[in-house]
Design a protein around this motif. Structure first.
Motif, PDB file in Angstrom:
ATOM      1  N   ALA A   1      12.269  16.735  -4.088  1.00  0.00           N
ATOM      2  CA  ALA A   1      11.146  16.008  -3.494  1.00  0.00           C
ATOM      3  C   ALA A   1      10.537  15.039  -4.502  1.00  0.00           C
ATOM      4  N   LEU A   2      10.449  15.465  -5.772  1.00  0.00           N
ATOM      5  CA  LEU A   2       9.908  14.586  -6.798  1.00  0.00           C
ATOM      6  C   LEU A   2      10.815  13.378  -7.008  1.00  0.00           C
ATOM      7  N   ARG A   3      12.125  13.613  -6.961  1.00  0.00           N
ATOM      8  CA  ARG A   3      13.066  12.487  -7.078  1.00  0.00           C
ATOM      9  C   ARG A   3      12.864  11.499  -5.934  1.00  0.00           C
ATOM     10  N   LEU A   4      12.730  12.013  -4.716  1.00  0.00           N
ATOM     11  CA  LEU A   4      12.537  11.151  -3.558  1.00  0.00           C
ATOM     12  C   LEU A   4      11.207  10.405  -3.633  1.00  0.00           C
ATOM     13  N   SER A   5      10.229  10.996  -4.273  1.00  0.00           N
ATOM     14  CA  SER A   5       8.924  10.326  -4.381  1.00  0.00           C
ATOM     15  C   SER A   5       9.006   9.077  -5.245  1.00  0.00           C
ATOM     16  N   ARG A   6      10.037   8.999  -6.067  1.00  0.00           N
ATOM     17  CA  ARG A   6      10.167   7.859  -6.977  1.00  0.00           C
ATOM     18  C   ARG A   6      11.067   6.762  -6.436  1.00  0.00           C
ATOM     19  N   VAL A   7      11.685   6.998  -5.271  1.00  0.00           N
ATOM     20  CA  VAL A   7      12.609   6.003  -4.713  1.00  0.00           C
ATOM     21  C   VAL A   7      11.862   4.741  -4.301  1.00  0.00           C
ATOM     22  N   GLU A   8      10.760   4.894  -3.602  1.00  0.00           N
ATOM     23  CA  GLU A   8      10.023   3.741  -3.086  1.00  0.00           C
ATOM     24  C   GLU A   8       8.750   3.428  -3.866  1.00  0.00           C
ATOM     25  N   TRP A   9       8.372   4.284  -4.797  1.00  0.00           N
ATOM     26  CA  TRP A   9       7.085   4.118  -5.475  1.00  0.00           C
ATOM     27  C   TRP A   9       7.219   3.266  -6.720  1.00  0.00           C
ATOM     28  N   ILE A  10       6.407   2.225  -6.829  1.00  0.00           N
ATOM     29  CA  ILE A  10       6.394   1.373  -8.014  1.00  0.00           C
ATOM     30  C   ILE A  10       5.010   1.344  -8.647  1.00  0.00           C
TER      31      ILE A  10
ATOM     32  N   LEU B   1       0.820  -1.205   0.000  1.00  0.00           N
ATOM     33  CA  LEU B   1       0.000   0.000   0.000  1.00  0.00           C
ATOM     34  C   LEU B   1       0.858   1.261   0.000  1.00  0.00           C
ATOM     35  N   MET B   2       1.949   1.231   0.740  1.00  0.00           N
ATOM     36  CA  MET B   2       2.808   2.410   0.813  1.00  0.00           C
ATOM     37  C   MET B   2       3.685   2.570  -0.428  1.00  0.00           C
ATOM     38  N   ALA B   3       4.035   1.467  -1.074  1.00  0.00           N
ATOM     39  CA  ALA B   3       4.947   1.520  -2.217  1.00  0.00           C
ATOM     40  C   ALA B   3       4.220   1.523  -3.557  1.00  0.00           C
ATOM     41  N   GLY B   4       2.907   1.377  -3.550  1.00  0.00           N
ATOM     42  CA  GLY B   4       2.188   1.294  -4.814  1.00  0.00           C
ATOM     43  C   GLY B   4       2.326  -0.056  -5.479  1.00  0.00           C
TER      44      GLY B   4
ATOM     45  N   GLY C   1       1.601   3.660 -10.369  1.00  0.00           N
ATOM     46  CA  GLY C   1       1.438   4.528 -11.522  1.00  0.00           C
ATOM     47  C   GLY C   1       1.506   5.999 -11.133  1.00  0.00           C
ATOM     48  N   ALA C   2       0.834   6.814 -11.911  1.00  0.00           N
ATOM     49  CA  ALA C   2       0.835   8.251 -11.675  1.00  0.00           C
ATOM     50  C   ALA C   2       0.176   8.578 -10.339  1.00  0.00           C
ATOM     51  N   MET C   3       0.686   9.627  -9.703  1.00  0.00           N
ATOM     52  CA  MET C   3       0.135  10.070  -8.435  1.00  0.00           C
ATOM     53  C   MET C   3      -0.827  11.234  -8.667  1.00  0.00           C
ATOM     54  N   ASP C   4      -1.798  11.368  -7.747  1.00  0.00           N
ATOM     55  CA  ASP C   4      -2.835  12.379  -7.877  1.00  0.00           C
ATOM     56  C   ASP C   4      -3.079  12.984  -6.501  1.00  0.00           C
ATOM     57  N   LEU C   5      -3.047  14.307  -6.403  1.00  0.00           N
ATOM     58  CA  LEU C   5      -3.276  14.954  -5.109  1.00  0.00           C
ATOM     59  C   LEU C   5      -4.630  14.584  -4.524  1.00  0.00           C
TER      60      LEU C   5
ATOM     61  N   GLY D   1      10.447   8.275   4.101  1.00  0.00           N
ATOM     62  CA  GLY D   1      10.479   7.667   2.789  1.00  0.00           C
ATOM     63  C   GLY D   1       9.137   7.509   2.116  1.00  0.00           C
ATOM     64  N   ASP D   2       8.044   7.986   2.741  1.00  0.00           N
ATOM     65  CA  ASP D   2       6.727   7.796   2.123  1.00  0.00           C
ATOM     66  C   ASP D   2       6.686   8.485   0.761  1.00  0.00           C
ATOM     67  N   PRO D   3       6.592   7.720  -0.319  1.00  0.00           N
ATOM     68  CA  PRO D   3       6.689   8.331  -1.646  1.00  0.00           C
ATOM     69  C   PRO D   3       5.557   9.303  -1.959  1.00  0.00           C
ATOM     70  N   TYR D   4       4.340   8.961  -1.523  1.00  0.00           N
ATOM     71  CA  TYR D   4       3.220   9.850  -1.834  1.00  0.00           C
ATOM     72  C   TYR D   4       3.361  11.179  -1.085  1.00  0.00           C
ATOM     73  N   SER D   5       3.913  11.141   0.117  1.00  0.00           N
ATOM     74  CA  SER D   5       4.136  12.379   0.855  1.00  0.00           C
ATOM     75  C   SER D   5       5.162  13.254   0.142  1.00  0.00           C
ATOM     76  N   TYR D   6       6.193  12.622  -0.412  1.00  0.00           N
ATOM     77  CA  TYR D   6       7.185  13.396  -1.161  1.00  0.00           C
ATOM     78  C   TYR D   6       6.562  14.008  -2.419  1.00  0.00           C
ATOM     79  N   PHE D   7       5.613  13.318  -3.024  1.00  0.00           N
ATOM     80  CA  PHE D   7       4.912  13.871  -4.177  1.00  0.00           C
ATOM     81  C   PHE D   7       4.139  15.134  -3.774  1.00  0.00           C
ATOM     82  N   VAL D   8       3.426  15.061  -2.645  1.00  0.00           N
ATOM     83  CA  VAL D   8       2.697  16.242  -2.162  1.00  0.00           C
ATOM     84  C   VAL D   8       3.684  17.366  -1.836  1.00  0.00           C
ATOM     85  N   LEU D   9       4.806  16.997  -1.224  1.00  0.00           N
ATOM     86  CA  LEU D   9       5.819  17.990  -0.896  1.00  0.00           C
ATOM     87  C   LEU D   9       6.348  18.670  -2.156  1.00  0.00           C
ATOM     88  N   ALA D  10       6.577  17.892  -3.213  1.00  0.00           N
ATOM     89  CA  ALA D  10       7.061  18.464  -4.472  1.00  0.00           C
ATOM     90  C   ALA D  10       6.066  19.483  -5.020  1.00  0.00           C
ATOM     91  N   GLU D  11       4.781  19.151  -4.943  1.00  0.00           N
ATOM     92  CA  GLU D  11       3.761  20.082  -5.424  1.00  0.00           C
ATOM     93  C   GLU D  11       3.713  21.338  -4.565  1.00  0.00           C
TER      94      GLU D  11
END
Length: 565
Positions: A547-556, A333-336, A558-562, A523-533
């Motif tokens: 932040a966007l780079r860090l969002s991709r470290v653990e995420w496998i 759930l956390m990694a997609g 698809g596309a993220m959505d706020l 390391g929560d990838p979705y949180s890093y995505f929100v942070l990037a935005e």
């Protein structure tokens, strides 16, 4: 040790063995789990009436054991296997192994010691039944009678074990720990003695760490010192590594266990629980993909063990099998990790199809299976989920939650809100408060409702309503610790609140909220995505890119959505 609201250490696997909690003891059992949560899944009975002579010795459980008072190589081999099973938290199987050693050599005193040791209290909460402890005391005394050929140190170990089961109940665990500690100080190079001693101090402590991750009991400080000294001498000892992962998980520095966790699976490649164990560290430090895969592999090993050894109760009867599945789903759930997550969720619901109505724990932990379907399942998969019966309101709430999350992915605000309203109605039913864990059930249910309300508001573009819903969800979740051993509430709801704040136009508050929650959910990838935005909205383009780079470290995934954060 921290007491965690609806968390994996208390519920996480919370399969409570293969049997339901009896009505007469449900309230007491639930209270015990809250007050003294297990460190790794549910308590299972350490006493077993399963056949002994036909037991099969499965390979891959690592090293462990020591020479004891037997002239039989076969008895010695089964004694060593019993030690390995005990450190793999296969408590019932460990008892059987020691009994098989005794069957081969009835004069082996240390084989009797092993049986009594494996029957007793363990970090998962088992071995505390008075009847079991009485039998363990009898067996420990028999070990004392038989151990004429044991070494002086081994006779001291037997004496310490007798203390564990006799005398004033309130001092038994302390006296056992003190007795083993004296032996450990006299034999500092003995890794097995060190592990047994550390284990004893860990079980004796009511609380391991304070809110700052500092030792809350002198015994925990001592256990940490013992294990670190043991690992300095024997860095590949599976038992010491196992305990060290547990002990450091909620300390102020869980990273210390990473190098040990990274090699534990290779040291015991056939031991499901030891293959699983690194995920405690991985999840705690934000390595969610590794946490997922550790448990995918552990689940497969449970199936292998069942095929080779045919243990009593099969796979559903394995007390820690549900823990492996739950932990794997939490990582997914956390990694997609939709592909692996859906396989685990399907297996979970198939393996535990008939959850007793009074078994609230198993119903609550089933939420992760439903959440996986909600976050990753196809419309057909979600539609195929069978509606749980009226007798199981907690399962009905999780089923509604899955449908709501799936509707949110489809952008159907009305359908999401309909599921939230259905949960609200279930929560408002007077019968809902009947039974054990009423407060925990109310919190879990309201949180599920508020998350869906927030999702609907985000789709509708109503930032104020979304903020209100997610703020309430975060308040409920904040009643306990977050992060670490996967909680039944599978993600940090503060990240949804941050996304709502961003929608409102308060990017600075959104950034602050994410930076705050990343301390608990590193390391929560979705949180890093929100942070990037948020950083992008603030004009901090370099910070946004990082932040966007860090969002991709653990995420496998698809596309993220706020709107789905």
């Amino acid at each position: 040790m921290r007491i965690i609201l609806l968390a994996g250490v208390a519920i996480g696997a919370c399969m409570v063995g293969p049997a339901a909690v009896a009505d007469a003891t449900a309230d007491r059992a639930a209270r015990d789990l809250i007050e003294r949560p297990q460190v790794c899944g549910p308590a299972g009975p350490t006493e077993t009436g399963a056949p002994v002579a036909s037991m099969v010795m499965v390979d891959g459980f690592g090293t462990g054991g020591f020479a004891v008072d037997t002239a039989s190589p076969e008895a010695q081999a089964w004694f060593n296997h019993g030690v390995r099973l005990r450190w793999a938290f296969e408590h019932s199987e460990s008892v059987r192994a020691f009994r098989k050693a005794r069957l081969i050599d009835p004069t082996c005193g240390m084989c009797a010691w092993g049986e009594a040791w494996a029957m007793g209290p363990n970090l998962n909460g088992g071995g505390n039944d008075p009847e079991v402890q009485e039998q363990a005391l009898s067996t420990a005394r028999e070990a004392r009678r038989l151990a004429r050929d044991a070494t002086p140190m081994q006779r001291q170990m037997i004496d310490a074990l007798v203390q564990r089961y006799s005398g004033a109940k309130g001092s038994r665990s302390r006296r056992f720990a003190q007795g083993m500690d004296r032996i450990a100080r006299q034999n500092p190079a003995d890794v097995t003695v060190a592990a047994i001693t550390a284990d004893a101090w860990m079980m004796n402590a009511d609380e391991w760490w304070d809110d700052e991750g500092k030792a809350a009991d002198p015994g925990i400080t001592r256990a940490m010192n013992i294990l670190e000294q043991a690992l300095a001498q024997a860095p590949d000892d599976p038992g010491a590594i196992h305990l060290y992962i547990h002990l450091t998980e909620w300390s102020d520095d869980p990273h210390k266990a990473i190098p040990y966790g990274e090699r534990l699976a290779a040291l015991a490649p056939g031991a499901s629980h030891l293959v699983h164990m690194p995920s405690h560290t991985f999840y705690r430090v934000g390595r969610y993909r590794d946490a997922m895969m550790s448990n995918v592999n552990a689940v497969a090993l449970d199936l292998r063990y069942d095929g080779l050894a045919d243990p009593p109760g099969g796979v559903p009867g394995m007390p820690l099998h549900g823990h492996n599945i739950h932990f794997g789903m939490g990582g997914a759930l956390m990694a997609g990790g939709g592909d692996e997550g859906l396989k685990l969720a399907e297996w979970f619901l198939a393996t535990y199809p008939d959850i007793p109505a009074r078994n609230v724990w198993r119903q609550v932990v089933s939420n992760n299976a439903y959440a996986v379907y909600g976050r990753f399942g196809t419309p057909e998969q979600v539609a195929a989920l069978k509606e749980p019966p009226v007798s199981h309101p907690m399962l009905r709430i999780s089923w509604r939650y899955a449908r709501g999350e799936a509707a949110a992915r489809a952008g159907d605000a009305a359908a999401v809100r309909a599921e939230a309203e259905a949960i609200k109605l279930l929560r408002g039913d007077a019968a809902f408060d009947a039974g054990p864990m009423a407060e925990e059930r109310r919190d879990f249910t309201e949180l599920s409702q508020r998350v869906l309300e927030g999702r609907a508001a985000m789709i509708e573009g109503n930032a104020d309503a979304a903020i209100a819903a997610f703020k309430r969800a975060a308040e409920i979740q904040a009643k306990g610790e977050e992060g670490g051993d996967p909680p039944a509430i599978w993600y940090p709801t503060r990240r949804s609140l941050a996304a709502a704040l961003l929608m409102k136009g308060d990017a600075a508050a959104a950034r602050d909220k994410i930076q705050e929650l990343l301390e608990d959910w590193p390391g929560d990838p979705y949180s890093y995505f929100v942070l990037a935005e948020a950083e992008r909205a603030l004009g901090n383009m370099d910070a946004a890119a990082e932040a966007l780079r860090l969002s991709r470290v653990e995420w496998i995934g698809g596309a993220m959505d706020l709107k789905l954060a």
